[in-house]
Write a protein that holds these residues in place. Structure first.
Motif, mmCIF file in Angstrom:
data_model
loop_
_atom_site.group_PDB
_atom_site.id
_atom_site.type_symbol
_atom_site.label_atom_id
_atom_site.label_comp_id
_atom_site.label_asym_id
_atom_site.label_seq_id
_atom_site.Cartn_x
_atom_site.Cartn_y
_atom_site.Cartn_z
ATOM 1 N N THR A 265 42.530 -3.723 57.020
ATOM 2 C CA THR A 265 42.949 -3.987 55.558
ATOM 3 C C THR A 265 42.009 -4.539 55.173
ATOM 4 O OG1 THR A 265 44.316 -5.687 56.086
ATOM 5 C CG2 THR A 265 45.418 -3.744 56.187
ATOM 6 N N GLU A 267 38.639 -4.178 54.555
ATOM 7 C CA GLU A 267 37.896 -3.231 53.533
ATOM 8 C C GLU A 267 38.501 -2.003 53.295
ATOM 9 O OE1 GLU A 267 36.338 -4.593 56.343
ATOM 10 O OE2 GLU A 267 35.066 -6.414 55.434
ATOM 11 N N ASN A 269 41.798 -1.229 52.581
ATOM 12 C CA ASN A 269 42.838 -1.408 51.771
ATOM 13 C C ASN A 269 42.659 -1.819 50.243
ATOM 14 O OD1 ASN A 269 43.851 -1.033 54.419
ATOM 15 N ND2 ASN A 269 45.881 -0.421 53.307
ATOM 16 N N PHE A 270 43.560 -1.791 49.404
ATOM 17 C CA PHE A 270 42.985 -2.599 48.052
ATOM 18 C C PHE A 270 43.017 -4.160 48.175
ATOM 19 C CE2 PHE A 270 42.860 0.457 44.401
ATOM 20 C CZ PHE A 270 42.946 1.475 45.063
ATOM 21 N N ARG A 290 47.937 -0.171 49.261
ATOM 22 C CA ARG A 290 47.484 1.154 49.517
ATOM 23 C C ARG A 290 45.920 1.236 50.394
ATOM 24 N NH1 ARG A 290 46.604 4.358 44.359
ATOM 25 N NH2 ARG A 290 47.190 2.114 43.239
ATOM 26 N N ARG A 292 42.447 2.542 50.864
ATOM 27 C CA ARG A 292 41.367 3.273 49.986
ATOM 28 C C ARG A 292 40.869 4.385 50.473
ATOM 29 N NH1 ARG A 292 38.898 -0.705 46.704
ATOM 30 N NH2 ARG A 292 39.345 -2.811 47.344
ATOM 31 N N GLY A 293 41.017 4.716 51.821
ATOM 32 C CA GLY A 293 40.533 6.221 52.443
ATOM 33 C C GLY A 293 40.970 6.076 53.972
ATOM 34 N N SER A 295 40.316 3.976 57.438
ATOM 35 C CA SER A 295 39.569 3.051 57.876
ATOM 36 C C SER A 295 39.954 2.629 59.271
ATOM 37 C CB SER A 295 39.895 1.812 57.225
ATOM 38 O OG SER A 295 41.336 1.282 57.033
ATOM 39 N N VAL A 346 34.791 2.158 57.427
ATOM 40 C CA VAL A 346 35.744 2.921 56.510
ATOM 41 C C VAL A 346 34.857 4.457 56.542
ATOM 42 C CG1 VAL A 346 36.435 1.125 54.869
ATOM 43 C CG2 VAL A 346 34.059 2.114 54.424
#
Ligand code: ADP
Length: 369
Positions: A265, A267, A269-270, A290, A292-293, A295, A346
């Motif tokens: 999380t 890098e 997640n938000f 949330r 981000r993509g 990871s 990521v």
């Protein structure tokens, strides 16, 4: 604000690293002067299992928290009586410290967890083979857990208070991180898939989001919220679950703290689990969680056969990759199986992510000079 943490390991270190962008004073207590938090906090050398040490450490702090659950709970109850905020609350740490109480808690609150038998020592087992024995206390990172497959294995049964569970036919090992602040807000992170190293029994890779149906994801979120309601405590918790080969979800165990399954999380997640933990401790609005993509995370674990001052072989090659983030824990010496750091990746797709994690695993080695 003066914030105190019992434990000075990597979880505490990453929390403090993240939180230093805010204005607080951080204090840590750990029995090792080489603890990862030593260099970045006001450090007290001492045993977090000792009543007086914990009581003394808590004095003058506004909030006391933990980054390891094996701490002296009686001292935390006493600190709470003095009006010091303890997060998570001592009663839930005490419950989680004992696997028997933990299992009884799930049962009492309708949280699905494999059926179980409590034994005090060598006793008649009612659960058919193969079954799993877990020591009531003292287990960690897969120690204190064993599988017994037949009559012959019975001689291996530990003569100690334990729980016995059927061996679940596991499709996926999953984890959900859930946080609650004093205002009563509850927030979950997306479910993470954990892939274990069969030899070391340590978490090896995390992948997020998991390849599960939206129904299973929703079911797990509901379990996490039910857990938080029942726990009656602020805090950040990691609930480890199994998805079995029949598609059923079972809670395996809960950690009352930051967790290895949430490292990506940072890098991915938000906001990270560390930011969320900080907000819980300060009773701030909980952060957006949330993804981000895609990871993932790979643990950097000391290789077999190497002990002493650590070298990260292949680190430069790994750092040439554009989508990779290295986190080292400030431990000077490696030994087999020791968690020394992790690498987050990521990616745009699950396939690319897994491919890259596997490549990195062969590229980097944790060895000694
Ligand atoms: P620890 O507290 O040491 O992490 P766990 O209870 O998580 O111990 O067990 C370690 C591992 O053993 C789990 O991640 C899982 O792979 C396996 N395991 C534990 N309980 C069961 C079970 N009932 N059925 C199948 N595998 C299990």
């Amino acid at each position: 604000m003066k914030l105190g943490l019992l434990g000075g390991g990597q979880l505490g270190r990453m929390l403090i690293q993240d939180a230093l962008k805010y204005d607080d004073q951080w204090f840590t207590l750990d029995p090792s002067k080489e603890a990862p938090c030593h260099a970045i906090s006001d450090f007290t050398l001492g045993d977090f299992n000792d009543y007086q040490t914990v009581l003394d450490f808590g004095q003058g702090k506004e909030v006391v928290s933990i980054e390891i659950e094996h701490v002296n709970v009686e001292a935390l109850f006493a600190l709470e009586k003095q009006g010091i905020k303890v997060i998570p609350r001592p009663h839930i740490i005490q419950l989680i410290q004992q696997k028997i109480l933990q299992k009884e808690f799930y049962k009492a609150h309708g949280i699905p967890s494999p059926e179980f038998q409590v034994i005090k020592g060598r006793e008649q087992i009612h659960i058919p083979f193969p079954f799993v024995q877990k020591l009531n206390t003292g287990g960690y990172d897969g120690k204190g857990v064993q599988v017994l497959r037949n009559e012959k294995d019975l001689e291996l049964l530990w003569d100690e208070p334990s729980i016995i569970e059927p061996l679940v036919s596991i499709d996926k090992e999953l984890s959900i991180i859930v946080a609650k602040n004093e205002r009563g807000e509850i927030r979950t992170f997306p479910v993470t898939e954990m892939l274990a190293d069969p030899e070391l029994n340590l978490l090896d890779f995390n992948i997020c989001p998991s390849a599960i149906s939206p129904e299973v994801e929703a079911q797990i979120e509901a379990i996490a919220k039910a857990f938080m309601e029942a726990a009656n405590s602020e805090g950040l918790f990691a609930i480890e679950l199994f998805l079995d080969t029949q598609g059923k979800v079972w809670v395996n165990e809960t950690a009352p703290r930051l967790h290895n399954s949430g490292h990506q999380t940072q890098e991915g997640n938000f906001n990270s689990q560390f930011e969320q933990m900080y907000r819980v401790l300060k009773n701030l609005p909980l952060a957006e969680t949330r993804a981000r993509g895609y990871s993932g995370m790979l643990n950097l674990v000391g290789e077999k056969g190497f002990s002493g001052p650590v070298v990260y072989k292949g680190l430069e090659e790994v750092l040439k990759r554009p989508n990779v983030y290295v986190h080292l824990y400030g431990k000077t010496d490696t030994k087999p199986g020791r968690k020394m750091g992790h690498i987050n990746v990521v990616s745009d797709s699950r396939e690319a992510l897994i491919k890259e994690l596997l490549e990195i695993k062969t590229q980097i080695k944790v060895q000694a000079k």
